[in-house]
Design a protein around this motif. Structure first.
Motif, PDB file in Angstrom:
ATOM      1  N   GLU A   1      90.940  75.134  43.843  1.00 52.85           N
ATOM      2  CA  GLU A   1      89.767  74.437  44.375  1.00 52.85           C
ATOM      3  C   GLU A   1      88.693  74.259  43.314  1.00 52.85           C
ATOM      4  O   GLU A   1      87.962  73.272  43.310  1.00 52.85           O
ATOM      5  CB  GLU A   1      89.219  75.248  45.543  1.00 52.85           C
ATOM      6  N   TRP A   2      88.599  75.228  42.413  1.00 54.77           N
ATOM      7  CA  TRP A   2      87.509  75.173  41.448  1.00 54.77           C
ATOM      8  C   TRP A   2      87.611  73.948  40.561  1.00 54.77           C
ATOM      9  O   TRP A   2      86.590  73.373  40.169  1.00 54.77           O
ATOM     10  CB  TRP A   2      87.484  76.442  40.598  1.00 54.77           C
ATOM     11  N   LYS A   3      88.836  73.496  40.320  1.00 52.49           N
ATOM     12  CA  LYS A   3      88.956  72.314  39.464  1.00 52.49           C
ATOM     13  C   LYS A   3      88.371  71.092  40.161  1.00 52.49           C
ATOM     14  O   LYS A   3      87.659  70.291  39.552  1.00 52.49           O
ATOM     15  CB  LYS A   3      90.424  72.066  39.128  1.00 52.49           C
TER      16      LYS A   3
ATOM     17  N   ARG B   1      94.867  82.940  44.357  1.00 52.90           N
ATOM     18  CA  ARG B   1      93.840  82.023  43.883  1.00 52.90           C
ATOM     19  C   ARG B   1      94.246  80.600  44.239  1.00 52.90           C
ATOM     20  O   ARG B   1      95.397  80.303  44.496  1.00 52.90           O
ATOM     21  CB  ARG B   1      93.669  82.171  42.382  1.00 52.90           C
TER      22      ARG B   1
END
Lengths: 242, 222
Positions: A172-174, A169
């Motif tokens: 990037e989502w943050k 993982r």
């Protein structure tokens, strides 16, 4: 090396190496060893639960052969599709993972691995030094004679990343959520400014008093009495029906 | 406060339309939930199969099934369409002409009665009246009687619409459009011009005042 065949091809006994000599790999430390240890089982997941494909299963040459032939059939069919389809769209620099940029990748290889086709026919390292060639020869013999380190080395020759590495993982989502919230907040500021400086006065009909009188008028003329507004009003008790 | 769905039906045709809308909306919801389910199951699986596939059976299914669904929608729709055009011997004829930006009504069966119907501006509203919906001269009509409406326009396209009666007919200059009106309840029924006609297109409403026949006769006599 250009034969499009998987594990099943017998090779002469070779010599174990912990990892192939290759630029760009030195920064991945010992954590990979553990990842590789886990990842030996990952190909099993990919081949739809066929457990025979794991390294532990390879200890038994009979089962290995069956699994390998199954695997070979699958990959042969796949390679037919892929030879026609072509994988050029992905590009060489990001086999299956765009967020992580490797250091120096060897250009113009035939190794195109993607998330939907994780184990291509062409091996990852095609230029082998003497040690590695010796190891490949040893691989042609019985696999039970290979040490664990040798098996790891062979895996690293054949594949760029383990399943664990490929599926790792990222953070990037943050970044994405942060940017989304930032722009939402900015938009909210713009709308607030607009409310204060741009919008005209509200019409008189939106005051609470007017709305109450309007409602009374509609109830008096029994507007929508079947299933709508007036049907919810109890005319005898002069209140809303419960 | 707020409303979800149509106004209550005031004419039999509108009742039919409400039922038809429920029927079609149910079909639409079924299809949408099926598609949503398929999408979610496609996106949440770890299996991959990206080679070409031959799928004759399911292709047949999803060609025949939509055709059946469309027929199921079309049959009630056509039924209502023809029901709207039934011969019903109206007892009264009212002509309405669309202008920029008001409606004018003519009752010429027994006498010459003509008047214009302008929207009441917001500043002139009496307390409790509906903004942008009230007019100075309402269209008084007898309830429970079949009325023929002849609709046309003096200048540009308009559309004479009263949603709770299920009516919407375009007012086309040079053309006379006819629609029939039957109301089962007395009361005030509001509508708005439904074809863009200029700057005050949103400000030319229609208000029907449905009253018992006696009151109508009194009104038209005055």
């Amino acid at each position: 090396m250009s034969k499009a065949v998987g594990w099943g091809a017998p090779r002469d006994a070779g010599w174990a190496l912990p990892r192939p000599v290759e630029a760009g790999r030195s920064h991945e430390g010992a954590a990979l060893e553990k990842a590789v240890g886990r990842a030996w089982r990952a190909p099993a997941l990919w081949s739809l639960g066929s457990s025979a494909f794991s390294v532990t299963g390879l200890a038994d040459p009979g089962r290995a052969a069956a699994a390998a032939s199954r695997e070979m059939f699958f990959r042969a069919a796949w390679s037919l599709v892929l030879r026609r389809g072509g994988l050029g769209s992905r590009g060489i620099h990001s086999p299956g993972d765009t967020a992580h940029s490797k250091g120096k990748m060897p250009p113009y290889t035939n190794y195109h691995a993607q998330r939907s086709y994780p184990m291509p026919d062409e091996p990852f390292c095609t230029e082998l030094n003497a040690e590695q060639r010796a190891l490949k020869e040893k691989e042609k013999g019985s696999w039970t004679e290979l040490s664990h380190a040798e098996k790891v080395a062979l895996y690293r020759l054949q594949f760029h990343e383990t399943f664990a590495e490929m599926n790792r993982r990222s953070n990037e989502w943050k970044t994405v959520m942060g940017c989304v919230f930032f722009f939402c907040g900015f938009t909210a500021l713009l709308i607030w400014w607009q409310r204060v400086y741009v919008f005209p006065k509200k019409p008189i009909t939106l005051t609470a008093e007017w709305k109450a009188q309007q409602l009374q008028r509609i109830l008096d003329m029994k507007g929508n009495p079947v299933q709508g507004l007036a049907s919810q009003w109890d005319y005898e008790k002069k209140q809303w029906k419960k | 406060p707020f409303q979800l769905g149509f106004q209550d039906a005031t004419s039999p045709i509108m009742e039919e339309l409400l039922h038809f809308h429920d029927h079609t909306l149910m079909i639409v919801f079924l299809i949408s939930s099926l598609v949503l389910y398929i999408i979610s199951s496609m996106l949440t699986t770890k299996l991959t199969h990206t080679s070409a596939m031959d799928a004759q059976e399911v292709e047949t299914i999803w060609t025949i099934l939509p055709a059946i669904i469309l027929i199921l929608i079309a049959l009630p729709s056509l039924r209502i369409l023809y029901m709207m055009d039934e011969i019903n011997n109206p007892s009264l004829t009212v002509k309405t002409m669309g202008h920029q930006w008001y409606w004018s009504y003519e009752y010429t069966d027994y006498e010459d009665l003509t008047f214009d119907s302008y929207m009441i501006p917001t500043s002139d509203l009496k307390p409790g009246e509906l903004r942008l919906l009230e007019v100075d001269n309402r269209v008084v009509l007898p309830m429970e009687m079949t009325i023929r409406m002849l609709i046309s326009s003096e200048d540009v396209l308009h559309s004479w619409a009263v949603p709770s009666l299920g009516l919407k007919t375009d007012a086309i200059p040079g053309r006379l459009n006819q629609t029939t009106l039957v109301a089962s309840r007395p009361g005030l029924y509001y509508g708005q011009c439904s074809e863009i006609c200029g700057s005050n297109h949103s400000f030319m409403p229609i208000v029907l005042e449905l009253v018992p026949l006696k009151h109508f006769e009194e009104w038209s006599a005055s």
